[in-house]
Design a protein around this motif. Structure first.
Motif, short mmCIF file in Angstrom:
data_model
loop_
_atom_site.label_atom_id
_atom_site.label_comp_id
_atom_site.label_asym_id
_atom_site.label_seq_id
_atom_site.Cartn_x
_atom_site.Cartn_y
_atom_site.Cartn_z
N UNK A 505 11.83 12.84 93.17
CA UNK A 505 10.58 12.11 92.92
C UNK A 505 10.14 12.26 91.46
N UNK A 506 10.43 13.41 90.84
CA UNK A 506 10.09 13.58 89.43
C UNK A 506 10.94 12.64 88.58
N UNK A 507 12.23 12.58 88.89
CA UNK A 507 13.11 11.66 88.16
C UNK A 507 12.69 10.22 88.36
N UNK A 508 12.32 9.88 89.58
CA UNK A 508 11.89 8.52 89.90
C UNK A 508 10.62 8.13 89.16
N UNK A 509 9.69 9.08 89.02
CA UNK A 509 8.38 8.76 88.44
C UNK A 509 8.42 8.63 86.93
N UNK A 510 9.25 9.40 86.25
CA UNK A 510 9.28 9.33 84.80
C UNK A 510 8.16 10.11 84.12
N UNK A 511 7.46 11.00 84.84
CA UNK A 511 6.35 11.73 84.23
C UNK A 511 6.82 12.80 83.26
N UNK A 512 8.10 13.18 83.33
CA UNK A 512 8.59 14.25 82.48
C UNK A 512 8.50 13.89 81.00
N UNK A 513 8.79 12.64 80.64
CA UNK A 513 8.71 12.21 79.24
C UNK A 513 7.27 12.30 78.74
N UNK A 514 6.33 11.94 79.60
CA UNK A 514 4.92 12.01 79.26
C UNK A 514 4.51 13.47 78.95
N UNK A 669 2.80 9.15 90.98
CA UNK A 669 3.00 10.25 90.05
C UNK A 669 1.98 11.37 90.28
N UNK A 670 0.74 10.99 90.55
CA UNK A 670 -0.28 12.01 90.81
C UNK A 670 0.03 12.79 92.08
N UNK A 671 0.44 12.07 93.14
CA UNK A 671 0.79 12.76 94.39
C UNK A 671 1.97 13.70 94.17
N UNK A 672 2.99 13.23 93.46
CA UNK A 672 4.18 14.06 93.19
C UNK A 672 3.80 15.31 92.43
N UNK A 673 3.03 15.14 91.37
CA UNK A 673 2.69 16.26 90.51
C UNK A 673 1.87 17.32 91.25
N UNK A 674 0.83 16.86 91.93
CA UNK A 674 -0.04 17.83 92.61
C UNK A 674 0.66 18.48 93.80
#
Length: 872
Positions: A505-514, A669-674
């Motif tokens: 889900x992290x890879x799917x969301x792309x939040x890591x670059x952010x 992304x918010x659901x994944x992160x939290x």
């Protein structure tokens, strides 16, 4: 700065815009500053962020003539870059002006990597050439007078007819008869010179066409005599007549020649079933003149146009597919996948097999994102951008695996390895008991040796070899089915499924670059400040992304983009310093946190009957080691790259704009992160609530699944199920080995032959590190970890050393990169920046520091581990 305000960049995705923005150089010009003179070399182009620039020509008689005033977001200097010729005009700042600069190196890279930019500049050159020809024609005064004199020889009505033909794009005999009420045949008999204005047979051809050499001049005369309003009335009347007659080919052609491309495309889609095959081909050829972004926005038209390009214009078809995928339009899942199919076929016909494979992989990835039937329409830009990011990571991992394989492409080595493995299996069952080993234990070891041989040459997938072992255990009577498959029933195996789901889900969301950009934003803009930003980013990402390969695939490209924006060249001191820091602190710090890599969980899962370790305990046990490790590696990096020259300052505004381009966190992304943060917090608090880590991860997994973040498509492709098959067998391997008493026999044997090393924990741990360094010369990655943990744990247990200490040191020691092929993490980092961040020679010096850091932390942490009771 919003790059989509500039025509040439408006088709780039948000991710591409953010990366490009970080590479642009800003130039401040006071009012009156001369930017370049006519005749200067054209090595840069410029974008006006604010202010006004004047373009001018120097006159032979003295003075200069102003050509144009350029304002915000307009571009200048690009023609000299395209043609390689000197500046055709000068440029000066009218008021205080800010420019963004693109040099030739960056320009060439943009053109090579973005087909839409190539198409833009091709179109720009074509437009400039057309405009130049038009001006040359207009200045031919003698030709203008000659045509006027020729017209004067004809009566007014015929002159009107000829001038009318110069403005109406499509004229046939029926339309001319309807409009003027005369017979062409009669008029030609009266005025034979009428034929000299038209090409072909005026009376034989259905369509009337003026001579191309006369049409521009006649059109100018028509414009001067009748004006635009009257000419517009003529055009509209002709258009309505064709519509009433049902001549849709003529209607579409007229709309296109007036550059009403959007209307023309809509008309084509609406009436294409009524068009003849020949008419369709003519219209499709006409539409080549339309702007690529207009063509890309109409999927109904693309259904005909792309197949046409596959036959006649492959390059343009591929550029159009790229534009459609990079654009801001929304496509249904079926349409988006069809675009990928078209791209695959175009690349195949162009002989670009590698790019064709990329399109197939992108189609597979985007299929996963579209698996939710409730999300039938998606934003193609976001889906395409994330797919490209994920594909880049997969490609770097594939290159890494290929570079790590021994005997690449050597068919004889593969054949010999397979034959040797088969002989080991046969001999294992034939030889019988050896020493204190039973017959079954001897067969088990023979099968294990055969598996190791196949893992070394890596010609058969690891999981296939592992499943073959299970089959031989059961068929050969070595163990029962329940024990052979017991690894798949362990809590650690379930934990691995959950941790891989989180990674997906992290890879799917792309939040890591952010998050990487946020880390850089909060540190000084100098080289050393940004190096610390990279260190902080790696530390922040370490517990959140359970994959070393995924982390270095993120960190190293970000560091490389950062080095480019700071003005460092490829593989320069500055670029290598930042790139290697990202590699170390994004990838090689994974063993210090339980969730830093799924290999951590896998390795500790091989411990049978050992004491469990919580997330917080793992962190506490490894904390001093992390400080020593980080201190040693940062010292080596600082010494190696102590003479990094000055660089451009990384503007905080640029980082803010890059983050703005990425937009706010989405709901998923918010659901994944939290959810991930919540699971880590619960694992940290495990001593308080007593809930096993596996159940914590299962709760998080359930939250992601129920919320729809972890959908069916992500589950099927985001989780490496083949690795999980391999892992289940690995856990069973430890159980079967223990059942057969192999661990005790192996421990006794090694005790007898390693008496020097087992006399002291320090010597033993150093021996473990050295054994790992040597083993990775032949066996790498997860097979090496499994074999070493299985072999060395019994000895450590006999010495009273806690299993965590051995597992931790084995994890650190099985990823050295003294030689490039040794470490999959290193190779992934190297290829993720296409080998442009650092050289193998630069990395080898860091590798020595890495080896030194592992040895030092093993020695210096012994008192600390004794304090915790991990070492006697």
């Amino acid at each position: 700065m919003k790059l989509t305000g500039i025509e040439m960049f408006k088709d780039l995705s948000n991710m591409e815009q953010a990366k490009l923005l970080g590479m642009l150089t800003k130039l401040e010009l006071p009012a009156g500053t001369l930017l370049f003179e006519q005749g200067d070399p054209g090595d840069r182009m410029f974008i006006v962020e604010r202010g006004t620039m004047e373009l001018f020509l120097n006159m032979e008689e003295g003075g200069r003539r102003s050509l144009a005033l350029l304002g915000q977001w307009e571009v200048l200097g690009e023609m000299a870059l395209l043609t390689g010729e000197a500046r055709s005009a000068g440029a000066q700042a009218v008021v205080e002006t800010t420019l963004y600069v693109i040099d030739r190196k960056m320009f060439d890279r943009l053109i090579a990597e973005n087909a839409t930019l190539s198409a833009y500049f091709i179109r720009l050159l074509s437009q400039r050439l057309t405009a130049t020809n038009g001006r040359l024609q207009a200045v031919k005064e003698s030709e203008h007078k000659r045509v006027e004199q020729k017209l004067e020889e004809l009566p007014e009505e015929i002159r009107h007819f000829i001038l009318w033909c110069s403005h109406i794009p499509v004229v046939n005999r029926e339309l001319s008869c309807y409009t003027f009420g005369f017979s062409l045949r009669e008029q030609v008999k009266k005025y034979p010179s009428l034929c000299s204005f038209f090409r072909g047979g005026l009376l034989e051809e259905e369509r009337l066409e003026l001579l191309p050499s006369l049409k521009p001049t006649l059109h100018d005369i028509c414009k001067n005599k009748f004006g635009y309003e009257e000419m517009a009335l003529w055009f509209n009347r002709a258009l309505k007549w064709y519509e009433a007659e049902g001549n849709w080919a003529a209607v579409i052609e007229m709309q296109g020649t007036q550059e009403n491309w959007g209307t023309a495309l809509n008309t084509y889609v609406r009436v294409k079933s009524e068009l003849l095959k020949e008419e369709k081909e003519d219209l499709l050829d006409l539409m080549r003149k339309a702007p690529i972004e207009v063509l890309a926005s109409n999927y109904g038209f693309l259904q005909d146009y792309i197949p046409y390009c596959q036959l006649h214009h492959l390059e343009q078809g591929l550029a159009l597919v790229e534009s459609a995928l990079n654009g801001m339009e929304s496509f249904s899942s079926r349409e988006l996948l069809t675009l990928y199919e078209w791209g695959t076929e175009l690349c195949r016909r162009l002989g670009r097999d590698h790019q064709a494979l990329e399109y197939l992989q992108l189609a597979d990835i985007v299929t996963d994102t579209l698996a939710d039937p409730k999300a039938e329409v998606v934003n193609s830009e976001r889906a395409y951008g994330l797919a490209k990011q994920k594909l880049a990571r997969k490609r770097s991992e594939q290159l890494a695996r290929g570079a790590a394989r021994l005997g690449k492409g050597n068919r004889w080595l593969g054949l010999v390895s397979v034959v040797t493995a088969l002989l080991c299996v046969v001999l294992a069952f034939v030889i019988g008991p050896i020493g204190d080993l039973s017959a079954n234990a001897t067969a088990f070891i023979g099968i294990a040796i055969a598996a190791v041989i196949l893992w070394i040459v890596n010609i058969i997938p690891d999981y296939v070899v592992a499943l073959g072992m299970v089959m031989l255990w059961v068929v050969g009577g070595i163990t029962d089915t329940e024990t052979a498959l017991s690894g798949f029933a362990s809590g650690t195996w379930i934990f691995m499924i959950c941790i891989m789901g989180f990674s997906a889900v992290i890879t799917k969301s792309g939040i890591s670059y952010r998050f990487a950009l946020h880390a850089l934003k909060r540190f000084p803009s100098s080289y050393r400040g940004q190096l610390w930003g990279i260190v902080a980013g790696g530390m922040m990402m370490n517990p959140l992304i359970p994959s070393s390969s995924a982390k270095v695939s993120l960190g190293v490209p970000v560091a490389h983009t950062l080095s480019e924006s700071m003005g460092y060249g490829e593989r320069s001191q500055g670029a290598a310093g930042l790139g290697l820091a990202a590699m170390i602190f994004y990838g090689f710090t994974a063993p210090f946190v339980m969730t830093g890599s799924y290999t951590n969980v896998m390795a500790y899962g091989l411990v049978t009957g050992g004491e469990s370790v919580s997330w917080l305990q793992w962190l506490l046990y490894s904390l001093p080691a992390l400080i020593i490790f980080g201190g040693v590696l940062l010292s080596v990096l600082s010494f190696m790259f102590r003479n990094v020259s000055g660089s451009k300052v990384v503007s905080g505004d640029v980082l803010n704009e890059q983050l703005a381009l990425l937009g706010r966190l989405t709901k998923d992304e918010r659901i994944s992160l939290w959810t991930i943060i919540g699971c880590i917090v619960f694992m940290v608090l495990q001593p308080l609530h007593g809930l096993d880590n596996t159940w914590v991860m299962l709760i998080g997994f359930a939250v992601l699944t129920i919320s729809g973040v972890l959908d069916k498509g992500t589950l099927s492709s985001g989780i490496d199920w083949t690795f999980l098959l391999f892992l289940g067998v690995a856990f069973s391997f430890a159980g079967v080995s223990d059942q057969l008493g192999i661990a005790e026999v192996l421990s006794s044997f090694l005790y007898e032959h390693m008496s020097l090393f087992v006399s002291s924990p320090v010597l033993f741990l150093l021996a473990v590190i050295m054994i790992c360094f040597v083993v990775t010369l032949v066996i790498r990655d997860d097979p090496a970890v499994i074999l070493l943990v299985t072999a060395l744990l019994p000895i450590g247990a006999g010495m009273g050393i806690h299993p965590w200490v051995l597992v931790f040191l084995i994890l650190l020691s099985t990823d050295p990169f003294f030689f490039a092929y040794q470490s999959p993490t290193y190779l992934t980092a190297y290829y993720s920046a296409e080998g442009k961040a650092f050289t193998h020679k630069q990395a080898q010096k860091i590798a020595l520091g890495y080896g030194l850091a592992v040895i030092l932390l093993a020695i210096l942490c012994i008192p600390y581990w004794r304090w915790f009771g991990l070492i006697p």
